[in-house]
Design a protein around this motif. Structure first.
Motif, short mmCIF file in Angstrom:
data_model
loop_
_atom_site.label_atom_id
_atom_site.label_comp_id
_atom_site.label_asym_id
_atom_site.label_seq_id
_atom_site.Cartn_x
_atom_site.Cartn_y
_atom_site.Cartn_z
N GLY A 154 -8.13 0.66 -3.41
CA GLY A 154 -9.21 0.58 -2.42
C GLY A 154 -9.92 -0.75 -2.58
N ILE A 155 -11.23 -0.72 -2.43
CA ILE A 155 -12.03 -1.95 -2.53
C ILE A 155 -12.95 -1.83 -3.73
CG2 ILE A 155 -13.72 -3.42 -1.36
CD1 ILE A 155 -11.10 -3.47 0.12
N GLY A 156 -13.08 -2.91 -4.45
CA GLY A 156 -13.92 -2.94 -5.64
C GLY A 156 -13.26 -3.83 -6.66
N CYS A 157 -13.87 -3.93 -7.84
CA CYS A 157 -13.25 -4.74 -8.90
C CYS A 157 -11.91 -4.11 -9.26
CB CYS A 157 -14.16 -4.81 -10.11
SG CYS A 157 -15.72 -5.65 -9.77
N THR A 158 -11.90 -2.80 -9.48
CA THR A 158 -10.63 -2.13 -9.79
C THR A 158 -9.69 -2.21 -8.59
OG1 THR A 158 -12.00 -0.58 -11.03
CG2 THR A 158 -9.66 -0.05 -10.82
N GLY A 159 -10.26 -2.26 -7.42
CA GLY A 159 -9.47 -2.37 -6.19
C GLY A 159 -8.62 -3.63 -6.15
N ARG A 160 -8.96 -4.59 -7.00
CA ARG A 160 -8.17 -5.82 -7.03
C ARG A 160 -6.87 -5.66 -7.82
NH1 ARG A 160 -10.07 -10.60 -5.03
NH2 ARG A 160 -11.80 -10.20 -3.62
N VAL A 161 -6.70 -4.54 -8.51
CA VAL A 161 -5.50 -4.38 -9.33
C VAL A 161 -4.24 -4.56 -8.49
CG1 VAL A 161 -4.14 -2.75 -10.70
CG2 VAL A 161 -6.59 -2.97 -11.12
N ALA A 162 -4.20 -3.91 -7.32
CA ALA A 162 -2.99 -3.99 -6.50
C ALA A 162 -2.57 -5.44 -6.26
CB ALA A 162 -3.20 -3.28 -5.17
N MET A 221 -0.59 -7.04 -9.18
CA MET A 221 0.67 -6.43 -9.62
C MET A 221 1.81 -6.95 -8.77
SD MET A 221 -0.25 -4.36 -12.06
CE MET A 221 1.28 -3.50 -12.23
N ASN A 222 2.89 -7.34 -9.43
CA ASN A 222 4.05 -7.86 -8.70
C ASN A 222 4.94 -6.69 -8.25
OD1 ASN A 222 5.71 -9.76 -7.60
ND2 ASN A 222 6.81 -10.16 -9.52
N LEU A 223 4.35 -5.91 -7.34
CA LEU A 223 5.02 -4.73 -6.79
C LEU A 223 4.71 -4.72 -5.30
CD1 LEU A 223 3.58 -2.09 -9.30
CD2 LEU A 223 5.89 -3.05 -9.35
N ASP A 224 5.32 -3.82 -4.55
CA ASP A 224 4.83 -3.60 -3.19
C ASP A 224 3.40 -3.09 -3.37
OD1 ASP A 224 7.19 -4.37 -2.02
OD2 ASP A 224 8.00 -2.34 -1.96
N SER A 225 2.45 -3.83 -2.81
CA SER A 225 1.07 -3.53 -3.18
C SER A 225 0.16 -3.58 -1.96
CB SER A 225 0.60 -4.52 -4.24
OG SER A 225 0.74 -5.83 -3.76
N PHE A 226 -0.73 -2.63 -1.94
CA PHE A 226 -1.58 -2.43 -0.77
C PHE A 226 -3.04 -2.46 -1.19
CE2 PHE A 226 2.43 -0.31 -0.19
CZ PHE A 226 2.79 -0.58 1.12
N HIS A 227 -3.76 -3.45 -0.70
CA HIS A 227 -5.21 -3.51 -0.87
C HIS A 227 -5.76 -2.98 0.44
CE1 HIS A 227 -8.98 -6.21 -1.39
NE2 HIS A 227 -9.06 -5.23 -2.26
N THR A 228 -6.40 -1.83 0.39
CA THR A 228 -6.68 -1.13 1.65
C THR A 228 -8.14 -1.31 2.06
OG1 THR A 228 -7.14 0.97 0.53
CG2 THR A 228 -4.86 0.52 1.09
N THR A 229 -8.79 -0.27 2.52
CA THR A 229 -10.21 -0.34 2.85
C THR A 229 -10.95 0.51 1.80
OG1 THR A 229 -9.86 1.49 4.37
CG2 THR A 229 -9.92 -0.73 5.31
N HIS A 230 -12.26 0.41 1.80
CA HIS A 230 -13.04 1.07 0.75
C HIS A 230 -12.91 2.60 0.87
CE1 HIS A 230 -15.91 1.59 -2.33
NE2 HIS A 230 -17.00 1.69 -1.60
#
Ligand SMILES: Cc1ncc(C[n+]2csc(CCOP(=O)(O)OP(=O)(O)O)c2C)c(N)n1
Lengths: 381, 296
Positions: free
Chosen positions: B66-74, B77-86
């Motif tokens: 999602g959104i946030g500091c932890t939300g930046r994990v995606a 990561m060198n994977l198919d990765s989705f930074h979505t909405t909060h």
């Protein structure tokens, strides 16, 4: 490309607009639908739920429209043509994800069967009052495509087209029925699968390593990849560069947002669809869409019977707006544009903008709940 | 030498090419945005090792934040990765998983994202026993937006929007997860790297809705306001106050900073997943003409 035979219910049917829309989606190749019940749109997902198990599709009733509208983005990136279905209150909840789909260039279709608003409004009664929300409802600058059918046949045909446009331009497409078109029942002819044209998803041929997620050519539309193919792609709603990585700079923002808008605006000629009648000699032109266009057609016929020089434009695509034809008419012999719509004057603002004082623009508003009387429109001609 | 042993050799200077976690990370995005002393990075390290230990095909692994500091994990990561909405990582993950059931889908997000704005999605994904895994870095605060109160902030704690100390009841996340139907529920801290890595591996190897809560220091926005000098001190506090209990009930997993805090695996059970239940139902109704979805 032609439609996949599986799921295409070729033949003559008697269907309501919602059901026809469902069949259009299946014919278009849609195989992932996430939705949440809301009148007058629910029949679309009910039919999807009953049809999908035997055509290899998957439907999920999500916990709300916020969830539905992002689930279809996930579905699309995982390789399925995806759709959600709602009405006004649900569309309001979906706004953040219309922006997200536009920003991430996710092909997907949002069906909105319009009812009276604001708020809970008139759940079972028609309106066409989501027109501006469809265009402007999410924050920021972006472009979408919106279509409005005026018959059950078109609810089928234009649903297929909505999917095609969303694939071609990688943009969320809003498919805007109104309660009347959604709930009325008419003959619907579903053609043979090999007579249905399908726009294939623009997948890349490049290998991982050579491929950039948002690199574009002159078409301004990037090539796509799906989850599980080894590309390790990243999508984000943050302003991003060609790799898809966040890049929060003035230049990247300008480049990205302009391209997102240009890919629609500069291809408007390809996207715009309308029917026109009697424009050759017209000094007055009616502009209408959806159920209102059928009443307007009657009013135009009444006026023509009396020898009045009235023309008619019936919009099938609302956004992008067909500026050019209206501008040409306003610069020619047309003295007056009449715009009936089931709202207090939304699309008329766009007509006024384009006409820019070169002709008179008359709104024929209606707060919704039923349709205009033909006389209401006829009086203005 | 076990994999986790190498974890303790952080002092050893390695060139990036030698670090076994590098291939899972987007090194071209370093340096990351996390503050010194933040625990998110060490959880990512554990996750990467867990993925490797579980021998998961990374081509078929997607990560959703999602959104946030932890939300930046995606994004790292060198994977198919989705930074979505909060708040919407779980429904996004739902779409990915249902549309391509071959994918292993992991949601990696913060406590505010998953349990304030996104709480409803968590409840229903767990109820459905959707085959996705949820990793929640609980730093007891909204890090990204400057240290506001969250549903997991302990009582008495100062937050920017609770300037006189939090008076709201604190969520017990493991208990919530269990009652909603999660088949795997555990809680660790960013200081318990061995246990966390093992637990992540255990969860990743299971079918169904799994949930791991990880307590993590946020020195910049939580510690600073609450007289915890730095990330290290918070980690030491975790080590002191938290007790690992075998077979503990999730109900005991309350969070009261003055008392002992229970860590461990609370739930590890089996239940039909959403997809299995769906396939069984349709097969029963339609018979052999039904092709089970997502099963080759
Ligand atoms: C709809 C919406 N509301 C609010 C925000 C602002 N916002 C961004 S991150 C965040 C909180 C994140 O907190 P948490 O999930 O605990 O993650 P952390 O940053 O602590 O890792 C908020 C409120 C947003 N991006 N979108």
């Amino acid at each position: 490309m032609k439609a996949d035979k599986e799921g295409v219910l070729t033949g003559n049917h008697f269907l309501d607009g919602d059901h026809a829309c469902c069949e259009g989606a299946i014919a278009a190749g849609c195989r992932f639908v996430a939705g949440y019940p809301i009148t007058p749109s629910t029949e679309v997902v009910e039919r999807i739920a009953s049809r999908f198990p035997l055509v290899g599709g998957i439907f999920i009733q999500m916990e709300d429209e916020i969830a539905s509208s992002i689930a279809i983005c996930g579905g699309s990136w995982a390789g399925k043509k995806s759709m959600t279905v709602t009405s006004g209150p649900g569309l309001s909840l979906m706004m953040e994800h219309i922006g997200y789909a536009a920003m991430t260039e996710t092909p997907c279709v949002f069906v909105d069967v319009q009812r009276g608003g604001p708020s809970t409004g008139l759940p079972t009664m028609p309106a066409q009052a989501d027109i501006m929300q469809a265009r402007w409802g999410s924050h920021g600058d972006y472009e979408i495509i919106a279509l409005a059918p005026n018959s059950c046949q078109e609810a089928f045909d234009l649903t297929v087209h909505a999917f095609n446009l969303s694939e071609k331009y990688r943009v969320p497409v809003l498919f805007m029925l109104d309660e009347c078109v959604g709930h009325m029942t008419e003959k619907v002819v579903i053609p043979e699968a090999d007579e249905i044209e399908i726009e294939p998803r623009k997948m890349t041929n490049k290998k991982p390593g050579e491929y950039l997620l948002y690199e574009t050519d002159d078409s301004m539309v990037p090539e796509m990849v799906h989850a599980g193919e080894g590309y390790n792609f990243h999508i984000t709603g943050l302003t991003h560069d060609e790799r898809g990585y966040p890049n929060l700079t003035v230049d990247t923002q300008a480049k990205l947002v302009r391209r997102l808008c240009d890919k629609i605006n500069k291809n408007a000629d390809d996207i715009i669809m309308y029917e026109d009648f009697h424009l050759d000699d017209a000094d007055t032109v009616v502009i209408a869409f959806g159920i209102t266009s059928r009443i307007a057609q009657h009013a135009v016929n009444m006026a023509r019977d009396e020898g009045k020089k009235v023309g008619f434009i019936r919009l099938q695509v609302i956004w992008p707006f067909p500026e050019q034809i209206i501008r040409e008419l306003a610069g020619g012999n047309v003295k007056k544009f009449v715009v009936p719509e089931l709202n207090l004057g939304q699309l008329v603002l766009e007509v006024e903008r384009v006409v820019a004082g070169q002709a008179e623009v008359v709104s024929v508003p209606h707060a919704g709940g039923t349709v205009h009387n033909p006389e209401d429109i006829y009086e203005k001609l | 030498m076990g994999k986790t042993d190498t974890l303790n050799k952080t002092a050893e200077v390695r060139t990036p090419a030698e670090n076994p976690v590098d291939k899972y990370l987007r090194m071209d995005r370093m340096p990351h945005i996390w503050c010194p002393g933040c625990g998110i990075g060490s959880t990512v390290n554990c996750f990467v090792r867990a993925v490797e230990d579980a021998m998961i095909d990374i081509k078929k692994l997607a990560i959703v934040s999602g959104i946030g500091c932890t939300g930046r994990v995606a994004g790292y990561m060198n994977l198919d990765s989705f930074h979505t909405t909060h708040g919407r990582a779980i429904p996004m993950a739902t779409g990915v998983k249902l549309a391509n059931p071959e994918m292993n889908v992991v949601v990696y997000s913060g406590d505010g994202d998953l349990f304030a704005i996104g709480g409803n999605h968590f409840i229903h994904a767990a109820r459905r026993n959707l085959d996705i895994k949820i990793i929640c870095v609980n730093n007891f605060t909204y890090g990204m937006t400057g240290g506001q109160v969250t549903p997991t902030t302990p009582q008495g704690i100062i937050a920017s929007t609770m300037p006189y100390g939090n008076f709201e009841h604190t969520f017990n996340l493991p208990f919530l997860a269990e009652s909603c139907g999660a088949v795997y529920v555990a809680r660790w801290t960013a200081a318990h790297v061995k246990q966390l890595t093992k637990s992540m591996k255990e969860m990743m190897s299971k079918k169904g809705f799994g949930f791991i809560e990880i307590f993590s220091p946020c020195p910049t926005l939580f510690g600073r306001r609450n007289k915890i000098a730095d990330g290290l001190e918070h980690m030491i506090q975790f080590k002191d106050k938290c007790k690992i209990k075998k077979g503990a009930s999730a109900k005991e997993a309350t969070f009261d900073p003055d008392n002992e805090i229970v860590l461990g695996t609370f739930v590890n059970t089996e239940r039909k997943t959403f997809m299995e239940s769906m396939n069984d139902r349709y097969e029963k109704v339609f018979g052999p003409k039904y092709v089970r979805y997502g099963e080759e």
